[in-house]
Design a protein around this motif. Structure first.
Motif, PDB file in Angstrom:
ATOM      1  N   PRO A  97       0.832  -1.208   0.000  1.00 28.34           N
ATOM      2  CA  PRO A  97       0.000   0.000   0.000  1.00 28.34           C
ATOM      3  C   PRO A  97       0.870   1.262   0.000  1.00 28.34           C
ATOM      4  O   PRO A  97       1.884   1.332   0.705  1.00 28.34           O
ATOM      5  CB  PRO A  97      -0.788  -0.108   1.311  1.00 28.34           C
ATOM      6  CG  PRO A  97      -0.670  -1.527   1.732  1.00 28.34           C
ATOM      7  CD  PRO A  97       0.645  -2.000   1.217  1.00 28.34           C
ATOM      8  N   ASP A 127      -8.216  -6.077  -5.092  1.00 29.08           N
ATOM      9  CA  ASP A 127      -8.629  -5.000  -4.195  1.00 29.08           C
ATOM     10  C   ASP A 127      -8.578  -5.511  -2.758  1.00 29.08           C
ATOM     11  O   ASP A 127      -9.250  -6.484  -2.409  1.00 29.08           O
ATOM     12  CB  ASP A 127     -10.054  -4.548  -4.552  1.00 29.08           C
ATOM     13  CG  ASP A 127     -10.466  -3.294  -3.794  1.00 29.08           C
ATOM     14  OD1 ASP A 127      -9.757  -2.903  -2.855  1.00 29.08           O
ATOM     15  OD2 ASP A 127     -11.512  -2.722  -4.145  1.00 29.08           O
ATOM     16  N   ARG A 129      -8.982  -3.349  -0.054  1.00 28.26           N
ATOM     17  CA  ARG A 129      -9.443  -2.275   0.816  1.00 28.26           C
ATOM     18  C   ARG A 129     -10.445  -2.704   1.874  1.00 28.26           C
ATOM     19  O   ARG A 129     -10.691  -1.973   2.829  1.00 28.26           O
ATOM     20  CB  ARG A 129     -10.045  -1.142  -0.028  1.00 28.26           C
ATOM     21  CG  ARG A 129      -8.992  -0.342  -0.792  1.00 28.26           C
ATOM     22  CD  ARG A 129      -9.622   0.687  -1.693  1.00 28.26           C
ATOM     23  NE  ARG A 129     -10.436   0.052  -2.739  1.00 28.26           N
ATOM     24  CZ  ARG A 129     -11.127   0.740  -3.649  1.00 28.26           C
ATOM     25  NH1 ARG A 129     -11.130   2.061  -3.631  1.00 28.26           N
ATOM     26  NH2 ARG A 129     -11.827   0.084  -4.569  1.00 28.26           N
ATOM     27  N   ASP A 130     -11.025  -3.918   1.739  1.00 28.95           N
ATOM     28  CA  ASP A 130     -11.970  -4.355   2.762  1.00 28.95           C
ATOM     29  C   ASP A 130     -11.282  -4.713   4.071  1.00 28.95           C
ATOM     30  O   ASP A 130     -11.918  -4.757   5.126  1.00 28.95           O
ATOM     31  CB  ASP A 130     -12.822  -5.527   2.267  1.00 28.95           C
ATOM     32  CG  ASP A 130     -11.987  -6.673   1.739  1.00 28.95           C
ATOM     33  OD1 ASP A 130     -10.792  -6.466   1.451  1.00 28.95           O
ATOM     34  OD2 ASP A 130     -12.538  -7.787   1.609  1.00 28.95           O
ATOM     35  N   TYR A 131      -9.956  -4.954   4.026  1.00 31.01           N
ATOM     36  CA  TYR A 131      -9.262  -5.200   5.293  1.00 31.01           C
ATOM     37  C   TYR A 131      -7.890  -4.526   5.391  1.00 31.01           C
ATOM     38  O   TYR A 131      -7.212  -4.629   6.420  1.00 31.01           O
ATOM     39  CB  TYR A 131      -9.127  -6.694   5.598  1.00 31.01           C
ATOM     40  CG  TYR A 131      -8.319  -7.511   4.618  1.00 31.01           C
ATOM     41  CD1 TYR A 131      -6.944  -7.711   4.786  1.00 31.01           C
ATOM     42  CD2 TYR A 131      -8.939  -8.155   3.546  1.00 31.01           C
ATOM     43  CE1 TYR A 131      -6.221  -8.491   3.916  1.00 31.01           C
ATOM     44  CE2 TYR A 131      -8.221  -8.945   2.672  1.00 31.01           C
ATOM     45  CZ  TYR A 131      -6.866  -9.111   2.851  1.00 31.01           C
ATOM     46  OH  TYR A 131      -6.148  -9.892   1.978  1.00 31.01           O
ATOM     47  N   VAL A 132      -7.475  -3.798   4.345  1.00 34.18           N
ATOM     48  CA  VAL A 132      -6.193  -3.093   4.375  1.00 34.18           C
ATOM     49  C   VAL A 132      -6.434  -1.612   4.109  1.00 34.18           C
ATOM     50  O   VAL A 132      -7.212  -1.243   3.217  1.00 34.18           O
ATOM     51  CB  VAL A 132      -5.221  -3.662   3.316  1.00 34.18           C
ATOM     52  CG1 VAL A 132      -3.941  -2.837   3.262  1.00 34.18           C
ATOM     53  CG2 VAL A 132      -4.913  -5.113   3.611  1.00 34.18           C
ATOM     54  N   ASP A 133      -5.786  -0.762   4.897  1.00 32.23           N
ATOM     55  CA  ASP A 133      -5.871   0.674   4.675  1.00 32.23           C
ATOM     56  C   ASP A 133      -5.010   1.020   3.467  1.00 32.23           C
ATOM     57  O   ASP A 133      -3.779   1.075   3.551  1.00 32.23           O
ATOM     58  CB  ASP A 133      -5.369   1.427   5.914  1.00 32.23           C
ATOM     59  CG  ASP A 133      -5.596   2.930   5.795  1.00 32.23           C
ATOM     60  OD1 ASP A 133      -6.019   3.383   4.722  1.00 32.23           O
ATOM     61  OD2 ASP A 133      -5.360   3.647   6.789  1.00 32.23           O
ATOM     62  N   ALA A 134      -5.661   1.234   2.317  1.00 31.08           N
ATOM     63  CA  ALA A 134      -4.943   1.504   1.071  1.00 31.08           C
ATOM     64  C   ALA A 134      -5.632   2.648   0.333  1.00 31.08           C
ATOM     65  O   ALA A 134      -6.029   2.515  -0.831  1.00 31.08           O
ATOM     66  CB  ALA A 134      -4.883   0.261   0.206  1.00 31.08           C
ATOM     67  N   ALA A 135      -5.752   3.759   1.021  1.00 26.80           N
ATOM     68  CA  ALA A 135      -6.466   4.909   0.458  1.00 26.80           C
ATOM     69  C   ALA A 135      -5.816   5.438  -0.817  1.00 26.80           C
ATOM     70  O   ALA A 135      -6.487   6.024  -1.673  1.00 26.80           O
ATOM     71  CB  ALA A 135      -6.544   6.018   1.504  1.00 26.80           C
ATOM     72  N   TYR A 136      -4.508   5.234  -0.952  1.00 26.86           N
ATOM     73  CA  TYR A 136      -3.789   5.742  -2.122  1.00 26.86           C
ATOM     74  C   TYR A 136      -3.462   4.646  -3.131  1.00 26.86           C
ATOM     75  O   TYR A 136      -2.674   4.843  -4.057  1.00 26.86           O
ATOM     76  CB  TYR A 136      -2.493   6.434  -1.681  1.00 26.86           C
ATOM     77  CG  TYR A 136      -2.709   7.542  -0.682  1.00 26.86           C
ATOM     78  CD1 TYR A 136      -3.163   8.799  -1.086  1.00 26.86           C
ATOM     79  CD2 TYR A 136      -2.487   7.329   0.675  1.00 26.86           C
ATOM     80  CE1 TYR A 136      -3.376   9.814  -0.167  1.00 26.86           C
ATOM     81  CE2 TYR A 136      -2.696   8.332   1.599  1.00 26.86           C
ATOM     82  CZ  TYR A 136      -3.142   9.570   1.179  1.00 26.86           C
ATOM     83  OH  TYR A 136      -3.356  10.577   2.091  1.00 26.86           O
ATOM     84  N   GLY A 137      -4.083   3.486  -2.932  1.00 28.29           N
ATOM     85  CA  GLY A 137      -3.783   2.367  -3.810  1.00 28.29           C
ATOM     86  C   GLY A 137      -2.504   1.669  -3.365  1.00 28.29           C
ATOM     87  O   GLY A 137      -2.071   1.798  -2.220  1.00 28.29           O
ATOM     88  N   LYS A 279      -7.522  -3.292   8.980  1.00 29.67           N
ATOM     89  CA  LYS A 279      -8.776  -2.636   9.328  1.00 29.67           C
ATOM     90  C   LYS A 279      -9.785  -3.534  10.034  1.00 29.67           C
ATOM     91  O   LYS A 279     -10.884  -3.090  10.366  1.00 29.67           O
ATOM     92  CB  LYS A 279      -9.411  -2.067   8.045  1.00 29.67           C
ATOM     93  CG  LYS A 279      -8.597  -0.956   7.408  1.00 29.67           C
ATOM     94  CD  LYS A 279      -9.029  -0.666   5.977  1.00 29.67           C
ATOM     95  CE  LYS A 279     -10.501  -0.362   5.830  1.00 29.67           C
ATOM     96  NZ  LYS A 279     -10.837   0.023   4.431  1.00 29.67           N
TER      97      LYS A 279
END
Length: 357
Positions: A97, A127, A129-137, A279
């Motif tokens: 991330p 993807d 994002r359901d369990y990793v903070d990856a706001a910037y990809g 997350k």
């Protein structure tokens, strides 16, 4: 047996990833070997996550010799899986991330490098994002994965035992008699002894002059209620899924004390980093610690003793043992049997001045 006709060609001390890789290569070369191992001793190979990653560090640096190491290791482990009829080699991408827009721009620029390009997924579709903070990809590293080291070591040891190649006992240097041509151990003669003892090499009078810089590391095993993808997450720490609902998290780096005991402080350090990117709820199932046999210059220690031509070492694999061990086991066997010159960056003769000073 006469001194020029030993009972065995090689005695291998230690059955971690180094000793195991070397044993298989010597067997494939048609050599008669005996392995001395104590499965009750602590071992970094038993604790290590076994991840292989071609692009490492904050600067996304290609692993040393990746273009040679990774294809060789992959072929070696796949062949050994078939030979042992046991799965332990797992390909898995590594998702990194981005911490910021700036890091995103920096990493994407780095991937334009032709040397980096083969190790990055260009059509990323996963993807997390359901369990990793990856706001910037993030960046998806490929040609990566992990080796289930306990399975590899246990299945190899079972094979060695079944074929009379393994002695389960604690090695004591006093039992070793180094002669001009051969080595005698337990009333048997060997052409050479090769020490593959990992951290335990610091107790070995033949090689304790080498500049080991051992590093302690701790790993957690966690359980979740939400299913995880098979891919590895890496941002400051790694999250390595073992099953859909279990994962290893690591690792720490510490130098004092150098022992095999997990600590509350290391657990807290890992949890602090985990909570920054993970997350979903989890619970800690266990904590384990090991001591990596690292070296001052971060290169393996391979070669023949400066005074005894029948005493050798294969060690110092550090944090990248699962890729270094197969490749340099092959290189060492070619050196021992065919006189092929060792890579000067791993040959212990680079440190002979420490022995003779």
């Amino acid at each position: 047996m006469s001194k020029n006709n030993p009972d065995y060609d090689y005695l291998i001390i230690g059955q971690g990833v180094a000793g195991t890789s070397l044993a298989w290569h010597l067997l494939d070369a048609g050599k008669k070997i005996q392995i001395a191992g104590d499965s009750n001793l602590p071992s970094s190979s038993k604790v290590a996550a076994g991840i292989f990653n071609p692009l490492t560090g904050k600067k996304l640096v290609k692993t040393w010799l990746a273009d040679e190491l990774f294809p060789y290791a992959s072929a070696f482990y796949r062949h050994l899986e078939s030979r042992l009829d046991t799965p332990f080699f797992y390909l898995a991408s590594i998702f990194r991330p981005f911490r910021s827009i700036e890091e995103q721009n920096t990493y994407l620029a780095r991937t334009a490098d032709p040397a980096i390009l083969p190790y990055v997924e260009q059509q990323q579709t996963k993807d997390f994002r359901d369990y990793v903070d990856a706001a910037y990809g993030g960046l998806e590293v490929i040609q990566s994965g992990w080796i289930d080291l306990p399975v590899l070591l246990d299945s190899s040891r079972n094979y060695f035992i079944e074929n009379g190649l393994y002695a389960e006992e604690r090695f004591h240097a006093a039992d070793l008699n180094i002669q001009e041509e051969n080595v005698i151990w337990k009333n048997r003669t060997f052409g050479k002894v090769i020490f593959c003892q990992g951290f335990m090499a610091h107790e070995n009078a033949f090689f304790n002059w080498l500049p080991f810089t051992p590093v302690k590391g701790q790993i957690l095993e966690i359980a979740t209620e939400k299913a995880l993808k098979a891919d590895i997450i890496n941002q400051g720490i790694f999250i390595l899924p073992l099953t859909e609902f279990r994962a290893r998290v690591g690792a720490t780096y510490s130098w004092d004390p150098l022992d095999w005991e997990p600590t509350a402080e290391a657990t807290a350090e890992l949890e602090e980093k985990l909570k920054l990117i993970f997350k979903i709820p989890y619970r800690i199932e266990s904590a384990t610690a090991g001591i990596r046999p690292s070296v001052k210059d971060r290169r393996p220690l391979v070669g023949i003793h400066p005074e005894y031509n029948n005493v050798a070492i294969f060690n110092g694999l550090g944090t990248k043992g699962v890729t270094l061990a197969p490749y340099f086991a092959n290189e060492f066997v070619q050196h021992l049997e065919n006189g092929k010159e060792l890579n000067p960056l791993v040959n212990i003769n680079r440190y002979f001045s420490l022995y003779f000073r």
